[in-house]
Design a protein around this motif. Structure first.
Motif, mmCIF file in Angstrom:
data_model
loop_
_atom_site.group_PDB
_atom_site.id
_atom_site.type_symbol
_atom_site.label_atom_id
_atom_site.label_comp_id
_atom_site.label_asym_id
_atom_site.label_seq_id
_atom_site.Cartn_x
_atom_site.Cartn_y
_atom_site.Cartn_z
ATOM 1 N N VAL A 56 0.845 -1.184 0.000
ATOM 2 C CA VAL A 56 0.000 0.000 0.000
ATOM 3 C C VAL A 56 0.883 1.237 0.000
ATOM 4 O O VAL A 56 2.045 1.187 0.394
ATOM 5 N N MET A 57 0.300 2.331 -0.460
ATOM 6 C CA MET A 57 0.951 3.628 -0.383
ATOM 7 C C MET A 57 0.043 4.533 0.433
ATOM 8 O O MET A 57 -1.180 4.433 0.345
ATOM 9 N N LEU A 58 0.658 5.412 1.233
ATOM 10 C CA LEU A 58 -0.151 6.300 2.045
ATOM 11 C C LEU A 58 0.570 7.596 2.308
ATOM 12 O O LEU A 58 1.758 7.724 2.076
ATOM 13 N N GLY A 59 -0.198 8.569 2.786
ATOM 14 C CA GLY A 59 0.367 9.862 3.126
ATOM 15 C C GLY A 59 -0.544 10.588 4.087
ATOM 16 O O GLY A 59 -1.656 10.147 4.385
ATOM 17 N N SER A 60 -0.066 11.732 4.547
ATOM 18 C CA SER A 60 -0.845 12.554 5.476
ATOM 19 C C SER A 60 -2.036 13.185 4.761
ATOM 20 O O SER A 60 -1.947 13.543 3.581
ATOM 21 N N ASP A 61 -3.119 13.335 5.492
ATOM 22 C CA ASP A 61 -4.303 14.008 4.971
ATOM 23 C C ASP A 61 -3.959 15.457 4.650
ATOM 24 O O ASP A 61 -3.218 16.107 5.385
ATOM 25 N N ARG A 62 -4.452 15.921 3.541
ATOM 26 C CA ARG A 62 -4.315 17.325 3.156
ATOM 27 C C ARG A 62 -5.696 17.832 2.792
ATOM 28 O O ARG A 62 -6.561 17.066 2.364
ATOM 29 N N GLU A 63 -5.901 19.123 2.924
ATOM 30 C CA GLU A 63 -7.209 19.692 2.610
ATOM 31 C C GLU A 63 -7.531 19.498 1.137
ATOM 32 O O GLU A 63 -6.658 19.541 0.287
ATOM 33 N N ARG A 64 -8.815 19.323 0.877
ATOM 34 C CA ARG A 64 -9.286 19.227 -0.492
ATOM 35 C C ARG A 64 -9.154 20.607 -1.133
ATOM 36 O O ARG A 64 -9.455 21.611 -0.505
ATOM 37 N N GLY A 65 -8.666 20.657 -2.370
ATOM 38 C CA GLY A 65 -8.511 21.930 -3.052
ATOM 39 C C GLY A 65 -7.973 21.747 -4.448
ATOM 40 O O GLY A 65 -7.744 20.629 -4.907
ATOM 41 N N ALA A 66 -7.755 22.859 -5.120
ATOM 42 C CA ALA A 66 -7.271 22.820 -6.496
ATOM 43 C C ALA A 66 -5.923 22.123 -6.607
ATOM 44 O O ALA A 66 -5.645 21.454 -7.604
#
Length: 137
Positions: A56-66
């Motif tokens: 699996v690949m994963l990362g930190s949550d980031r805000e939804r945006g452009a």
């Protein structure tokens, strides 16, 4: 003749506490931390390999945006992972804090499997079913 190619599909997920989730997935399930990029608490990209293949690949949550059009809410991931020892892995996972959804059980298609929830809310099912071999062309 049939053959199953090596896995080349990488499920991905986001986490509120990516470094904590990486530590949990390594301890509870036995994933192998292959690489983690990012500074401090932030994880830009991590690859965790599964001993039997894939990962699996994963990362930190980031805000939804452009600048983040492919946004995944933490805790919305689900995966099935092949293991040769579901009973032992269930004991390991629950001892590490995974929430049981159902204990190891036999299926009508000949597999033995269980399901748990990780601390971020993601669903994980582990079992002996390896899928059907592809027909060669």
């Amino acid at each position: 003749m049939t053959q199953t190619p090596p896995p080349q599909v990488w499920p991905t997920l986001r986490a509120r506490d990516a470094r904590g989730l990486i530590a949990f997935l390594v301890e509870a399930f036995g994933f192998e931390e292959t690489v983690v990029y990012g500074e401090g608490d932030r994880v830009d990209h991590a690859q965790l390999d599964w001993p039997l293949g894939g990962g699996v690949m994963l990362g930190s949550d980031r805000e939804r945006g452009a600048d983040n059009p492919w946004w995944l809410p933490p805790g919305t991931f689900g995966a099935y992972v092949v293991t040769d020892e579901p009973d032992a892995l269930f004991a390991r996972a629950t001892a590490a804090g995974a929430e049981p959804l159902y204990p190891p059980r036999d299926t009508d298609y000949g597999a033995r499997e269980f399901a748990v929830r990780d601390p971020e809310g993601n669903l994980w099912s582990f079992g002996t079913y390896r899928g059907e071999a592809r027909k060669t062309r």
